[in-house]
Motif scaffolding. Structure first.
Motif, PDB file in Angstrom:
ATOM      1  N   ARG A   1       0.860  -1.319  -0.067  1.00 41.76           N
ATOM      2  CA  ARG A   1       0.027  -0.029   0.100  1.00 41.76           C
ATOM      3  C   ARG A   1       0.892   1.280  -0.227  1.00 41.76           C
ATOM      4  O   ARG A   1       0.397   2.330  -0.144  1.00 41.76           O
TER       5      ARG A   1
ATOM      6  N   ARG B   1      -3.602   3.074  -4.211  1.00 42.32           N
ATOM      7  CA  ARG B   1      -4.809   3.343  -3.486  1.00 42.32           C
ATOM      8  C   ARG B   1      -5.409   4.400  -4.657  1.00 42.32           C
ATOM      9  O   ARG B   1      -6.855   4.435  -4.404  1.00 42.32           O
TER      10      ARG B   1
ATOM     11  N   TYR C   1     -12.452  -5.371  11.428  1.00 38.78           N
ATOM     12  CA  TYR C   1     -12.265  -4.039  10.898  1.00 38.78           C
ATOM     13  C   TYR C   1     -13.411  -3.290  10.086  1.00 38.78           C
ATOM     14  O   TYR C   1     -13.915  -3.758   9.132  1.00 38.78           O
TER      15      TYR C   1
ATOM     16  N   PRO D   1     -13.703   0.760   8.843  1.00 44.54           N
ATOM     17  CA  PRO D   1     -13.295   2.155   8.886  1.00 44.54           C
ATOM     18  C   PRO D   1     -14.406   3.356   9.669  1.00 44.54           C
ATOM     19  O   PRO D   1     -15.362   2.833   9.725  1.00 44.54           O
TER      20      PRO D   1
ATOM     21  N   ASP E   1      -9.763   2.741   2.532  1.00 36.70           N
ATOM     22  CA  ASP E   1      -9.030   2.416   3.924  1.00 36.70           C
ATOM     23  C   ASP E   1      -9.519   1.150   4.398  1.00 36.70           C
ATOM     24  O   ASP E   1      -8.625   0.166   4.972  1.00 36.70           O
TER      25      ASP E   1
ATOM     26  N   TYR F   1      -9.740  -1.847   2.543  1.00 38.61           N
ATOM     27  CA  TYR F   1      -8.985  -2.845   1.763  1.00 38.61           C
ATOM     28  C   TYR F   1      -7.508  -2.499   2.559  1.00 38.61           C
ATOM     29  O   TYR F   1      -6.712  -3.562   2.723  1.00 38.61           O
ATOM     30  N   ASP F   2      -7.066  -1.461   2.747  1.00 37.95           N
ATOM     31  CA  ASP F   2      -5.645  -1.014   2.976  1.00 37.95           C
ATOM     32  C   ASP F   2      -5.409  -1.714   4.445  1.00 37.95           C
ATOM     33  O   ASP F   2      -4.302  -2.148   4.583  1.00 37.95           O
ATOM     34  N   ASN F   3      -6.353  -1.546   5.273  1.00 37.83           N
ATOM     35  CA  ASN F   3      -6.122  -1.913   6.665  1.00 37.83           C
ATOM     36  C   ASN F   3      -6.770  -3.020   7.305  1.00 37.83           C
ATOM     37  O   ASN F   3      -7.283  -3.163   8.388  1.00 37.83           O
ATOM     38  N   HIS F   4      -7.334  -3.832   5.985  1.00 37.10           N
ATOM     39  CA  HIS F   4      -7.915  -5.091   6.616  1.00 37.10           C
ATOM     40  C   HIS F   4      -7.399  -6.166   7.178  1.00 37.10           C
ATOM     41  O   HIS F   4      -6.066  -6.219   7.213  1.00 37.10           O
ATOM     42  N   TYR F   5      -8.224  -6.927   8.082  1.00 35.85           N
ATOM     43  CA  TYR F   5      -7.426  -7.904   8.733  1.00 35.85           C
ATOM     44  C   TYR F   5      -6.645  -8.635   7.813  1.00 35.85           C
ATOM     45  O   TYR F   5      -7.231  -8.971   6.796  1.00 35.85           O
TER      46      TYR F   5
ATOM     47  N   THR G   1      -1.374  -7.946   2.316  1.00 33.28           N
ATOM     48  CA  THR G   1      -1.542  -8.140   3.803  1.00 33.28           C
ATOM     49  C   THR G   1      -0.549  -9.328   4.164  1.00 33.28           C
ATOM     50  O   THR G   1      -0.534  -9.432   5.396  1.00 33.28           O
TER      51      THR G   1
ATOM     52  N   ARG H   1       1.829  -8.827   7.205  1.00 28.13           N
ATOM     53  CA  ARG H   1       1.133  -8.703   8.513  1.00 28.13           C
ATOM     54  C   ARG H   1       0.545  -9.918   9.090  1.00 28.13           C
ATOM     55  O   ARG H   1       0.133 -10.077  10.169  1.00 28.13           O
TER      56      ARG H   1
END
Length: 381
Positions: free
Chosen positions: A123, A129, A266, A268, A280, A282-286, A294, A297
Motif C-alpha cells: 500500500r 490507492r 475492521y 473504517p 481504508d 482494503y488497505d487496513n483489512h485484517y 497483507t 502482517r
C-alpha cells in the motif's frame, strides 16, 4: 441449496433486489445504501451438498468454494439474483466470471456482472490507492445506471453504522465462545446465516441471542480433557469436525477464519465518500491470504491472536486445493513450534463433512497432549 435460496426468496418477496457477492470482502455497505441486498456466496456448504453441474465446468482439483459457488449459480440460485459482484483473489476465483457467464448462457440465463480489481501490491505504492478509489467511483456509476438508483452520502453513513454494529455484536459472540458460554458450532452457524440475511434482520437476531447468552454461566462441553485452541483457515471447520473438537474437550478461544474474525475485525470510520472508505477498508483489512498485500502482517496478527486468547494450541483447517493457505501453513507451523505452541493440521475436502471419522483420533490425541501439558507432563513439540 434450500437454506440460501429461502433467504434470497424472502428478500425478493418483499420487493428487494439481491446481488450475489464473492469473494469474502465485498463493499456490503455500498450495495445496501443503494437498496440492493448483498448476499455473500461464501461458506455455503450447508446449502450446497452436491456439485454435479459445477463439475461440468470446473476441474475436480478446484477448491470447494469455487465448486459450490458454480453449482449454486448453475442450478437454481441465479434465478433469484439481480446481479453478481466479484473481485480478484486467488487464481481460481479471479477466472470464474467468464466461466460463470458461459455456464449461465448455456442455461439460457444472464446476469449483470460487476467486476472490481483490488490491487494486490504494497500500500505504500500510492498509485494503487488512487486506482482503487477510481474503481469504487466507477462501480457506483455502474450500479446507478443498471439499477436506476442514486447514491446518497447520508444513506451510506447509515449503512456503515449498521454493519459496524453487526460486526461489534459478532465479536461479542466470539467472546462468549471463548468463555465457554456458547459452542463454537453454534457461533459458526449464526455467522453463516448472517451472510444471506438482510442486515437489519441480522442485527435484531444478534441482539436477541446476546440478551439470552450474556447472563448464562460457563458450561463445560462434553469431553475429558480441557484445552484452549485457536482455529485458522479460509473456511471454518465442518460441523462434524467442530463436534469432534468440542467432544475432545477443546475450547475455541479465538479464530483466524476468513469468514469470521478476518471478515469481522475492521470497519473504517464513517465517511461520506465511499472511495475513501473502501480504500481504508482494503488497505487496513485484517490480514488474509486472499489479500496478498497483507501477507507481511499475517504472522504478527495470528501470533497476537494466540497470545491474547491464551491459547495452548492452534488447529489449522486446510481447505484442499487452496494454494494461498497451503503456502502459509508450513511457515506458521514453524513459527508456533518455536513459540512452544503445538499445532494440528487437518486437510478438508469438499465431502469430508460426511467422513469425520478419519480426524477423530488425531483430534483426541491432540487434546490429550494439551491436557498432559496443562498437568505438567511432557509433549513432543
Amino acid at each position: 441449496m434450500n437454506n440460501i435460496n429461502k433467504s434470497i426468496k424472502k428478500i425478493k418477496e418483499q420487493g428487494g433486489k439481491v446481488i450475489g457477492c464473492f469473494p469474502l470482502y465485498p463493499p456490503l455497505e455500498l450495495f445496501h445504501c443503494l437498496g440492493i441486498m448483498p448476499v455473500t456466496l461464501w461458506d455455503i456448504k450447508e446449502s450446497i451438498r452436491k456439485v454435479k453441474k459445477s463439475d461440468q465446468h470446473l476441474q475436480a482439483y478446484a477448491c470447494s468454494v469455487a465448486r459450490r459457488l458454480m453449482e449454486f449459480l448453475l442450478a437454481e440460485g441465479s434465478k433469484e439474483l439481480d446481479g453478481l459482484f466479484m473481485y480478484n483473489a486467488c487464481d481460481t476465483l479471479r477466472n470464474l466470471p467468464e466461466i460463470i457467464t458461459c455456464g449461465l448462457a448455456e442455461t439460457g440465463r444472464a446476469l449483470p456482472v460487476f467486476k472490481m480489481h483490488v490491487p494486490m501490491v504494497p500500500r505504500e505504492q500510492t498509485q494503487a490507492r488512487d486506482y482503487l478509489r477510481a474503481r469504487i467511483e466507477t462501480l457506483i456509476r455502474e450500479l446507478e445506471k443498471i439499477y436506476q438508483v442514486t447514491f446518497s452520502p447520508e444513506k451510506f453513513r447509515q449503512s456503515v453504522a449498521l454493519y459496524r454494529e453487526i460486526r461489534k455484536l459478532c465479536k461479542e459472540l466470539e467472546k462468549l465462545v471463548a468463555d465457554g458460554r456458547m459452542s463454537y458450532g453454534e457461533f459458526s452457524g449464526i455467522i453463516r446465516q448472517g451472510w444471506s440475511a438482510p442486515p437489519e434482520q441480522q442485527l435484531l437476531a444478534l441482539q436477541k441471542i446476546l440478551q439470552q447468552k450474556r447472563p448464562s454461566a460457563r458450561r463445560d462441553l462434553p469431553g475429558k480433557a480441557r484445552g484452549r485452541v485457536v482455529v485458522s483457515g479460509i473456511l471454518p471447520p465442518p460441523a462434524s469436525i467442530i463436534q469432534a473438537l468440542e467432544k475432545a474437550g477443546l475450547t475455541v478461544v479465538g479464530n483466524d477464519i476468513a469468514s469470521q474474525t478476518r471478515a469481522l475485525c475492521y470497519t473504517p470510520d464513517a465517511a461520506d465518500d465511499p472511495a475513501d472508505y473502501y480504500a481504508d477498508f482494503y488497505d487496513n483489512h485484517y490480514p488474509c491470504t486472499t489479500l496478498l498485500y497483507t501477507a507481511d502482517r499475517r504472522v504478527t496478527a495470528i501470533k497476537e491472536l494466540v497470545l491474547a486468547a491464551g491459547a495452548q494450541g492452534v488447529v489449522f483447517i486446510g481447505e484442499k486445493f487452496c494454494e494461498n493457505e497451503f503456502f502459509e501453513f508450513p511457515h506458521l507451523t514453524r513459527i508456533f513450534k518455536e513459540m512452544g505452541v503445538p499445532t494440528l493440521f487437518l486437510e478438508v475436502s469438499i465431502d469430508d463433512d460426511e467422513h469425520a471419522g478419519a480426524y477423530i483420533t488425531r483430534i483426541e490425541t491432540f487434546a490429550e497432549m494439551l491436557h498432559s501439558a496443562n498437568q505438567g507432563g511432557c509433549h513432543d513439540k
